[in-house]
Design a protein around this motif. Structure first.
Motif, PDB file in Angstrom:
ATOM      1  N   SER A   1       0.850  -1.189   0.000  1.00 26.19           N
ATOM      2  CA  SER A   1       0.000   0.000   0.000  1.00 26.19           C
ATOM      3  C   SER A   1       0.886   1.239   0.000  1.00 26.19           C
ATOM      4  N   ALA A   2       0.297   2.381  -0.320  1.00 26.46           N
ATOM      5  CA  ALA A   2       1.043   3.638  -0.314  1.00 26.46           C
ATOM      6  C   ALA A   2       1.559   3.971   1.086  1.00 26.46           C
ATOM      7  N   LEU A   3       0.779   3.624   2.095  1.00 26.04           N
ATOM      8  CA  LEU A   3       1.214   3.890   3.479  1.00 26.04           C
ATOM      9  C   LEU A   3       2.444   3.062   3.840  1.00 26.04           C
ATOM     10  N   GLU A   4       2.489   1.813   3.377  1.00 25.00           N
ATOM     11  CA  GLU A   4       3.662   0.971   3.641  1.00 25.00           C
ATOM     12  C   GLU A   4       4.900   1.549   2.973  1.00 25.00           C
ATOM     13  N   ILE A   5       4.764   1.922   1.698  1.00 24.53           N
ATOM     14  CA  ILE A   5       5.897   2.502   0.976  1.00 24.53           C
ATOM     15  C   ILE A   5       6.324   3.815   1.621  1.00 24.53           C
ATOM     16  N   GLN A   6       5.357   4.606   2.069  1.00 18.01           N
ATOM     17  CA  GLN A   6       5.676   5.864   2.737  1.00 18.01           C
ATOM     18  C   GLN A   6       6.519   5.619   3.990  1.00 18.01           C
TER      19      GLN A   6
ATOM     20  N   TYR B   1       2.211  11.964   2.130  1.00 11.75           N
ATOM     21  CA  TYR B   1       1.535  10.767   1.620  1.00 11.75           C
ATOM     22  C   TYR B   1       1.114  10.909   0.163  1.00 11.75           C
ATOM     23  N   LYS B   2       0.620  12.079  -0.212  1.00 14.70           N
ATOM     24  CA  LYS B   2       0.066  12.281  -1.556  1.00 14.70           C
ATOM     25  C   LYS B   2       1.095  12.007  -2.648  1.00 14.70           C
TER      26      LYS B   2
ATOM     27  N   GLU C   1      -4.279  13.262  -9.389  1.00 20.82           N
ATOM     28  CA  GLU C   1      -4.838  13.950  -8.220  1.00 20.82           C
ATOM     29  C   GLU C   1      -5.534  12.939  -7.324  1.00 20.82           C
ATOM     30  N   THR C   2      -5.278  13.032  -6.032  1.00 18.59           N
ATOM     31  CA  THR C   2      -5.902  12.112  -5.084  1.00 18.59           C
ATOM     32  C   THR C   2      -6.111  12.805  -3.752  1.00 18.59           C
ATOM     33  N   THR C   3      -6.919  12.208  -2.902  1.00 12.61           N
ATOM     34  CA  THR C   3      -7.127  12.733  -1.557  1.00 12.61           C
ATOM     35  C   THR C   3      -6.342  11.893  -0.576  1.00 12.61           C
TER      36      THR C   3
END
Length: 198
Positions: free
Chosen positions: A125-130, A138-139, A177-179
């Motif tokens: 997930s993006a959170l893991e990579i972050q 995060y964005k 673009e994302t939230t």
């Protein structure tokens, strides 16, 4: 009867022990291979400059097309850290025309993420990579994963580090673009392990 039974079990026991040793050797080899691959990556790309120079070489090998006139001959301006078109003089940044264009992330963050994705079958997930990158925003990480996913969707999804990097150079994707509450995951599958050459 007991002597015959004992004589029969001895070769079977020996085969079982041999099978166990072979199994342990195979798993140990795989573990050693993966860790050596990571060590090679860390040694090869120690800082942003190492990543920048390697990415520059990939761009030069792939060919750079001027957005203004379409010419494909450029010179490198070390002082400006840009390519300059020999035809019209238009200057092009190192990330321009690639999936990294408009990304705030350092090139090293892209390299680490690409290495992670091409070295594991795990879904990230993006959170893991972050967390792996230690990057505060995060964005930007989410955009990077989304763009990598789009690149891999165009190919076979069976990428090495270098293969995916070339694909990133040869593909340009619009800004995403994302939230903050949106999370994107990627999955890269392999038919067989490949040795990474950096």
């Amino acid at each position: 009867f007991l002597k015959l039974k004992s004589a029969f079990l001895t070769p079977i026991s020996a085969l079982c022990v041999l099978f166990l040793y072979i199994t342990v050797f195979i798993f140990a080899s795989i573990y050693f291979y993966k860790n050596m691959d990571l060590l090679n990556f860390i040694e090869r790309f120690q800082d942003e400059n190492d990543c920048f120079e390697y990415f520059k070489s990939i761009r030069e090998k792939s060919g750079i097309i001027c957005k203004k006139c379409g010419h494909n001959k450029h010179i490198w301006l070390a002082g400006k850290v840009q390519f300059e078109c020999k035809q019209c003089g238009n200057r092009i940044s190192i990330k321009s025309g690639t999936v990294m264009e408009n990304s705030k992330l350092p090139i090293k963050c892209w390299f680490i993420t690409i290495h992670i994705l091409t070295s594991s079958k795990k879904t990230f997930s993006a959170l893991e990579i972050q967390r792996y990158l230690g990057y505060p925003e995060y964005k930007s990480v989410c955009e990077m994963l989304h763009n990598l996913h789009l690149v891999m969707d165009k190919g076979s999804n069976e990428y090495t580090f270098k293969g995916l990097l070339f694909a990133c150079v040869n593909n340009q994707i619009p800004r995403y673009e994302t939230t903050n509450d949106q999370q994107h995951s990627l999955h890269v599958s392999f038919s067989e392990p490949e040795n990474q050459h950096f």
